[in-house]
Scaffold this motif. Structure first.
Motif, PDB file in Angstrom:
ATOM      1  N   TRP A  35      -7.195  -6.902   0.905  1.00  0.00           N
ATOM      2  CA  TRP A  35      -7.138  -5.624   1.619  1.00  0.00           C
ATOM      3  C   TRP A  35      -5.671  -5.287   1.861  1.00  0.00           C
ATOM      4  CZ3 TRP A  35     -11.073  -2.331   2.594  1.00  0.00           C
ATOM      5  CH2 TRP A  35     -12.379  -2.830   2.547  1.00  0.00           C
ATOM      6  N   PHE A  36      -5.329  -4.061   1.590  1.00  0.00           N
ATOM      7  CA  PHE A  36      -3.999  -3.533   1.849  1.00  0.00           C
ATOM      8  C   PHE A  36      -4.165  -2.252   2.658  1.00  0.00           C
ATOM      9  CE2 PHE A  36      -1.183  -5.996  -1.004  1.00  0.00           C
ATOM     10  CZ  PHE A  36      -2.155  -6.713  -1.689  1.00  0.00           C
ATOM     11  N   ARG A  37      -3.069  -1.786   3.246  1.00  0.00           N
ATOM     12  CA  ARG A  37      -3.144  -0.524   3.967  1.00  0.00           C
ATOM     13  C   ARG A  37      -1.847   0.252   3.780  1.00  0.00           C
ATOM     14  NH1 ARG A  37      -2.939  -2.764  10.250  1.00  0.00           N
ATOM     15  NH2 ARG A  37      -0.703  -3.280  10.289  1.00  0.00           N
ATOM     16  N   GLN A  38      -1.967   1.546   3.950  1.00  0.00           N
ATOM     17  CA  GLN A  38      -0.809   2.414   3.799  1.00  0.00           C
ATOM     18  C   GLN A  38      -0.842   3.483   4.872  1.00  0.00           C
ATOM     19  OE1 GLN A  38      -0.326   4.107  -0.124  1.00  0.00           O
ATOM     20  NE2 GLN A  38       1.840   4.511   0.241  1.00  0.00           N
ATOM     21  N   ALA A  39       0.138   3.441   5.746  1.00  0.00           N
ATOM     22  CA  ALA A  39       0.292   4.450   6.785  1.00  0.00           C
ATOM     23  C   ALA A  39       1.104   5.616   6.230  1.00  0.00           C
ATOM     24  CB  ALA A  39       0.990   3.842   8.002  1.00  0.00           C
ATOM     25  N   PRO A  40       0.983   6.778   6.832  1.00  0.00           N
ATOM     26  CA  PRO A  40       1.733   7.939   6.353  1.00  0.00           C
ATOM     27  C   PRO A  40       3.235   7.664   6.292  1.00  0.00           C
ATOM     28  CG  PRO A  40       0.093   8.615   7.945  1.00  0.00           C
ATOM     29  CD  PRO A  40       0.096   7.123   7.957  1.00  0.00           C
ATOM     30  N   GLY A  41       3.822   7.937   5.139  1.00  0.00           N
ATOM     31  CA  GLY A  41       5.257   7.752   4.981  1.00  0.00           C
ATOM     32  C   GLY A  41       5.708   6.324   4.808  1.00  0.00           C
ATOM     33  N   GLU A  42       4.747   5.406   4.703  1.00  0.00           N
ATOM     34  CA  GLU A  42       5.086   3.990   4.589  1.00  0.00           C
ATOM     35  C   GLU A  42       4.643   3.437   3.241  1.00  0.00           C
ATOM     36  OE1 GLU A  42       6.768   4.034   8.324  1.00  0.00           O
ATOM     37  OE2 GLU A  42       6.736   2.340   6.919  1.00  0.00           O
ATOM     38  N   GLU A  43       5.180   2.261   2.910  1.00  0.00           N
ATOM     39  CA  GLU A  43       4.740   1.557   1.721  1.00  0.00           C
ATOM     40  C   GLU A  43       3.367   0.923   1.963  1.00  0.00           C
ATOM     41  OE1 GLU A  43       7.797   2.527  -0.653  1.00  0.00           O
ATOM     42  OE2 GLU A  43       6.408   0.952  -1.300  1.00  0.00           O
ATOM     43  N   ARG A  44       2.651   0.713   0.894  1.00  0.00           N
ATOM     44  CA  ARG A  44       1.381  -0.001   1.001  1.00  0.00           C
ATOM     45  C   ARG A  44       1.680  -1.465   1.299  1.00  0.00           C
ATOM     46  NH1 ARG A  44      -3.178   1.306  -3.395  1.00  0.00           N
ATOM     47  NH2 ARG A  44      -2.377   3.347  -2.778  1.00  0.00           N
ATOM     48  N   GLU A  45       0.997  -2.008   2.310  1.00  0.00           N
ATOM     49  CA  GLU A  45       1.296  -3.370   2.743  1.00  0.00           C
ATOM     50  C   GLU A  45       0.053  -4.250   2.741  1.00  0.00           C
ATOM     51  OE1 GLU A  45       2.853  -3.256   6.719  1.00  0.00           O
ATOM     52  OE2 GLU A  45       0.917  -2.750   7.611  1.00  0.00           O
ATOM     53  N   PHE A  46       0.304  -5.515   2.571  1.00  0.00           N
ATOM     54  CA  PHE A  46      -0.764  -6.512   2.556  1.00  0.00           C
ATOM     55  C   PHE A  46      -1.371  -6.671   3.940  1.00  0.00           C
ATOM     56  CE2 PHE A  46      -3.029 -10.284   1.575  1.00  0.00           C
ATOM     57  CZ  PHE A  46      -2.798 -11.194   2.593  1.00  0.00           C
ATOM     58  N   VAL A  47      -2.698  -6.876   3.979  1.00  0.00           N
ATOM     59  CA  VAL A  47      -3.402  -7.127   5.227  1.00  0.00           C
ATOM     60  C   VAL A  47      -4.078  -8.502   5.201  1.00  0.00           C
ATOM     61  CG1 VAL A  47      -5.246  -6.373   6.773  1.00  0.00           C
ATOM     62  CG2 VAL A  47      -3.801  -4.670   5.618  1.00  0.00           C
ATOM     63  N   ALA A  48      -4.900  -8.736   4.177  1.00  0.00           N
ATOM     64  CA  ALA A  48      -5.649  -9.986   4.104  1.00  0.00           C
ATOM     65  C   ALA A  48      -6.115 -10.212   2.677  1.00  0.00           C
ATOM     66  CB  ALA A  48      -6.851  -9.961   5.042  1.00  0.00           C
TER      67      ALA A  48
END
Length: 127
Positions: A35-48
């Motif tokens: 699972w990854f996530r991407q907030a507005p204006g941010e890079e996609r980042e690892f979650v789990a």
């Protein structure tokens, strides 16, 4: 493999939200899942991330103690249970799959290691 994420929505801070991701097209147990996530204006980042058997998992520091990744290979589904949500968890959450290989923290947490991606589901946490 095709991936479809479900479960996003609006939740208050401190609340919980379960996400799921259904896979189709290939043998699910061939794949390690993340699972990854991407907030507005941010890079996609690892979650789990979770190994093909479910025996091994890795978490981002921001997720440790609050999120739990799991999978059910009989249902071709990976889950992300999110508890104690914070406004900074607001993002589009993506599930991703990579073919089974040596499962370690480096390969499990790197976005470029993943071959297939779902379309994302929006999680909004209000304060």
């Amino acid at each position: 493999v095709q991936l479809q994420a479900y479960g996003g929505g609006l939740v208050q801070a401190g609340g919980s939200l379960p996400l799921s991701c259904a896979a189709s097209g290939r043998t699910f147990s061939w794949y390690e899942m993340g699972w990854f996530r991407q907030a507005p204006g941010e890079e996609r980042e690892f979650v789990a991330a979770i190994s093909w058997s479910g025996a091994s998992t890795y978490y981002a520091d921001s997720a440790k103690g609050r999120f739990t990744i799991s999978r059910d290979n009989t249902k071709n589904t990976v889950y992300l249970q999110m508890n104690s949500l914070k406004p900074e968890d607001t993002a589009v959450y993506y599930c991703a799959a990579k073919l089974r290989a040596k499962f370690n923290e480096r390969t499990a947490t790197m976005r470029v290691e993943y071959d297939y991606w779902g379309q994302g589901t929006l999680v909004t946490v209000s304060s």
